[in-house]
Design a protein around this motif. Structure first.
Motif, PDB file in Angstrom:
ATOM      1  N   UNK A  29       0.851  -1.191   0.000  1.00  0.00           N
ATOM      2  CA  UNK A  29       0.000   0.000   0.000  1.00  0.00           C
ATOM      3  C   UNK A  29       0.882   1.235   0.000  1.00  0.00           C
ATOM      4  N   UNK A  30       0.656   2.083  -0.986  1.00  0.00           N
ATOM      5  CA  UNK A  30       1.439   3.305  -1.100  1.00  0.00           C
ATOM      6  C   UNK A  30       2.565   3.127  -2.102  1.00  0.00           C
ATOM      7  N   UNK A  31       3.422   4.132  -2.145  1.00  0.00           N
ATOM      8  CA  UNK A  31       4.543   4.109  -3.068  1.00  0.00           C
ATOM      9  C   UNK A  31       5.799   4.589  -2.373  1.00  0.00           C
ATOM     10  N   UNK A  32       6.931   4.176  -2.917  1.00  0.00           N
ATOM     11  CA  UNK A  32       8.216   4.612  -2.384  1.00  0.00           C
ATOM     12  C   UNK A  32       8.607   3.858  -1.134  1.00  0.00           C
ATOM     13  N   UNK A  33       9.670   4.304  -0.483  1.00  0.00           N
ATOM     14  CA  UNK A  33      10.246   3.593   0.654  1.00  0.00           C
ATOM     15  C   UNK A  33       9.318   3.442   1.859  1.00  0.00           C
ATOM     16  N   UNK A  34       8.349   4.334   1.998  1.00  0.00           N
ATOM     17  CA  UNK A  34       7.448   4.269   3.159  1.00  0.00           C
ATOM     18  C   UNK A  34       6.187   3.445   2.892  1.00  0.00           C
ATOM     19  N   UNK A  35       6.045   2.888   1.680  1.00  0.00           N
ATOM     20  CA  UNK A  35       4.889   2.040   1.378  1.00  0.00           C
ATOM     21  C   UNK A  35       4.848   0.874   2.368  1.00  0.00           C
ATOM     22  N   UNK A  36       3.651   0.475   2.738  1.00  0.00           N
ATOM     23  CA  UNK A  36       3.476  -0.598   3.718  1.00  0.00           C
ATOM     24  C   UNK A  36       3.478  -1.958   3.029  1.00  0.00           C
ATOM     25  N   UNK A  37       4.247  -2.882   3.602  1.00  0.00           N
ATOM     26  CA  UNK A  37       4.394  -4.221   3.040  1.00  0.00           C
ATOM     27  C   UNK A  37       3.474  -5.206   3.758  1.00  0.00           C
ATOM     28  N   UNK A  38       2.845  -6.053   2.976  1.00  0.00           N
ATOM     29  CA  UNK A  38       2.057  -7.170   3.483  1.00  0.00           C
ATOM     30  C   UNK A  38       2.066  -8.232   2.400  1.00  0.00           C
ATOM     31  N   UNK A  39       1.661  -9.417   2.740  1.00  0.00           N
ATOM     32  CA  UNK A  39       1.568 -10.465   1.738  1.00  0.00           C
ATOM     33  C   UNK A  39       0.615 -11.551   2.185  1.00  0.00           C
ATOM     34  N   UNK A  40       0.164 -12.305   1.205  1.00  0.00           N
ATOM     35  CA  UNK A  40      -0.590 -13.527   1.427  1.00  0.00           C
ATOM     36  C   UNK A  40       0.312 -14.655   0.956  1.00  0.00           C
ATOM     37  N   UNK A  41       0.054 -15.841   1.436  1.00  0.00           N
ATOM     38  CA  UNK A  41       0.871 -16.964   1.002  1.00  0.00           C
ATOM     39  C   UNK A  41       0.207 -18.278   1.300  1.00  0.00           C
ATOM     40  N   UNK A  42       0.698 -19.312   0.645  1.00  0.00           N
ATOM     41  CA  UNK A  42       0.163 -20.650   0.872  1.00  0.00           C
ATOM     42  C   UNK A  42       1.182 -21.680   0.425  1.00  0.00           C
ATOM     43  N   UNK A  43       1.045 -22.853   0.991  1.00  0.00           N
ATOM     44  CA  UNK A  43       1.866 -23.998   0.613  1.00  0.00           C
ATOM     45  C   UNK A  43       1.015 -25.252   0.699  1.00  0.00           C
ATOM     46  N   UNK A  44       1.457 -26.284  -0.012  1.00  0.00           N
ATOM     47  CA  UNK A  44       0.766 -27.568   0.076  1.00  0.00           C
ATOM     48  C   UNK A  44       1.244 -28.393   1.266  1.00  0.00           C
ATOM     49  N   UNK A  45       2.232 -27.899   2.012  1.00  0.00           N
ATOM     50  CA  UNK A  45       2.746 -28.593   3.199  1.00  0.00           C
ATOM     51  C   UNK A  45       2.383 -27.770   4.440  1.00  0.00           C
ATOM     52  N   UNK A  46       1.813 -28.417   5.443  1.00  0.00           N
ATOM     53  CA  UNK A  46       1.340 -27.691   6.628  1.00  0.00           C
ATOM     54  C   UNK A  46       2.456 -26.970   7.376  1.00  0.00           C
ATOM     55  N   UNK A  47       3.601 -27.594   7.538  1.00  0.00           N
ATOM     56  CA  UNK A  47       4.689 -26.919   8.246  1.00  0.00           C
ATOM     57  C   UNK A  47       5.144 -25.686   7.475  1.00  0.00           C
ATOM     58  N   UNK A  48       5.148 -25.768   6.156  1.00  0.00           N
ATOM     59  CA  UNK A  48       5.562 -24.620   5.342  1.00  0.00           C
ATOM     60  C   UNK A  48       4.514 -23.515   5.412  1.00  0.00           C
ATOM     61  N   UNK A  49       3.233 -23.887   5.452  1.00  0.00           N
ATOM     62  CA  UNK A  49       2.192 -22.862   5.664  1.00  0.00           C
ATOM     63  C   UNK A  49       2.447 -22.143   6.972  1.00  0.00           C
ATOM     64  N   UNK A  50       2.869 -22.901   7.986  1.00  0.00           N
ATOM     65  CA  UNK A  50       3.198 -22.296   9.266  1.00  0.00           C
ATOM     66  C   UNK A  50       4.392 -21.366   9.168  1.00  0.00           C
ATOM     67  N   UNK A  51       5.389 -21.768   8.394  1.00  0.00           N
ATOM     68  CA  UNK A  51       6.557 -20.905   8.203  1.00  0.00           C
ATOM     69  C   UNK A  51       6.176 -19.621   7.471  1.00  0.00           C
ATOM     70  N   UNK A  52       5.240 -19.723   6.545  1.00  0.00           N
ATOM     71  CA  UNK A  52       4.731 -18.528   5.867  1.00  0.00           C
ATOM     72  C   UNK A  52       4.075 -17.607   6.894  1.00  0.00           C
ATOM     73  N   UNK A  53       3.304 -18.184   7.814  1.00  0.00           N
ATOM     74  CA  UNK A  53       2.662 -17.394   8.865  1.00  0.00           C
ATOM     75  C   UNK A  53       3.716 -16.744   9.778  1.00  0.00           C
ATOM     76  N   UNK A  54       4.798 -17.459  10.058  1.00  0.00           N
ATOM     77  CA  UNK A  54       5.893 -16.891  10.861  1.00  0.00           C
ATOM     78  C   UNK A  54       6.498 -15.696  10.122  1.00  0.00           C
ATOM     79  N   UNK A  55       6.750 -15.852   8.820  1.00  0.00           N
ATOM     80  CA  UNK A  55       7.302 -14.739   8.038  1.00  0.00           C
ATOM     81  C   UNK A  55       6.322 -13.572   7.979  1.00  0.00           C
ATOM     82  N   UNK A  56       5.040 -13.878   7.926  1.00  0.00           N
ATOM     83  CA  UNK A  56       4.029 -12.819   7.938  1.00  0.00           C
ATOM     84  C   UNK A  56       4.133 -12.024   9.237  1.00  0.00           C
ATOM     85  N   UNK A  57       4.290 -12.721  10.358  1.00  0.00           N
ATOM     86  CA  UNK A  57       4.453 -12.039  11.644  1.00  0.00           C
ATOM     87  C   UNK A  57       5.713 -11.182  11.643  1.00  0.00           C
TER      88      UNK A  57
END
Length: 142
Positions: free
Chosen positions: A61-89
């Protein structure tokens, strides 16, 4: 530098006595993480270098260096989905400039992940971190 959500996660991990409890917690985080729409599971969002299927869809959201970062993610492996959630945090809500300042290996080491992930999972985690950092860096220069 870590987000408040990641600090809370680190505190939770300190409370959990053994790795099996931590592992279950990561899996539970993955189960709670919202799934991606199949329409965005395309080559452009797929993360190469992971043993599992992994997709990361940035939301900036926004532009330039102050734009806010977020993401969605998914994996077919449950532990990797959890790692995606850790990275999201770890990254969600930071400015794209600040994403690059996060020492992900050091922050993740606080959770003890380095000692308990297989080499393939560790490589996949590094690939996800690199995708996130690259995406944020590109957004910071726009």
């Amino acid at each position: 530098m870590a987000t408040e959500a990641f600090e809370e996660l680190a505190e939770t991990f300190e409370f959990l006595d053994d790795w099996e409890d931590r592992y279950r917690h990561v899996i539970d985080m993955g189960k709670a993480f919202p799934p991606l729409d199949d329409a965005v599971k395309v080559p452009a969002t797929k993360v190469d270098g992971c043993a599992s299927q992994v997709w990361i869809l940035p939301r900036i959201e926004g532009q330039g260096p102050e734009a806010q970062f977020d993401f969605e993610g998914e994996s077919d492996a449950m532990i990797v989905r959890g790692l995606i959630a850790v990275l999201h945090a770890l990254y969600a809500g930071l400015s794209v400039k600040d994403v690059g300042a996060v020492d992900a290996p050091a922050e993740l080491a606080r959770l003890g992940l380095n000692d308990h992930l297989s080499a393939q999972r560790s490589n996949g985690l590094r690939a996800m971190v690199e995708r996130i950092r690259k995406t944020a860096q590109e957004a910071a220069t726009v």
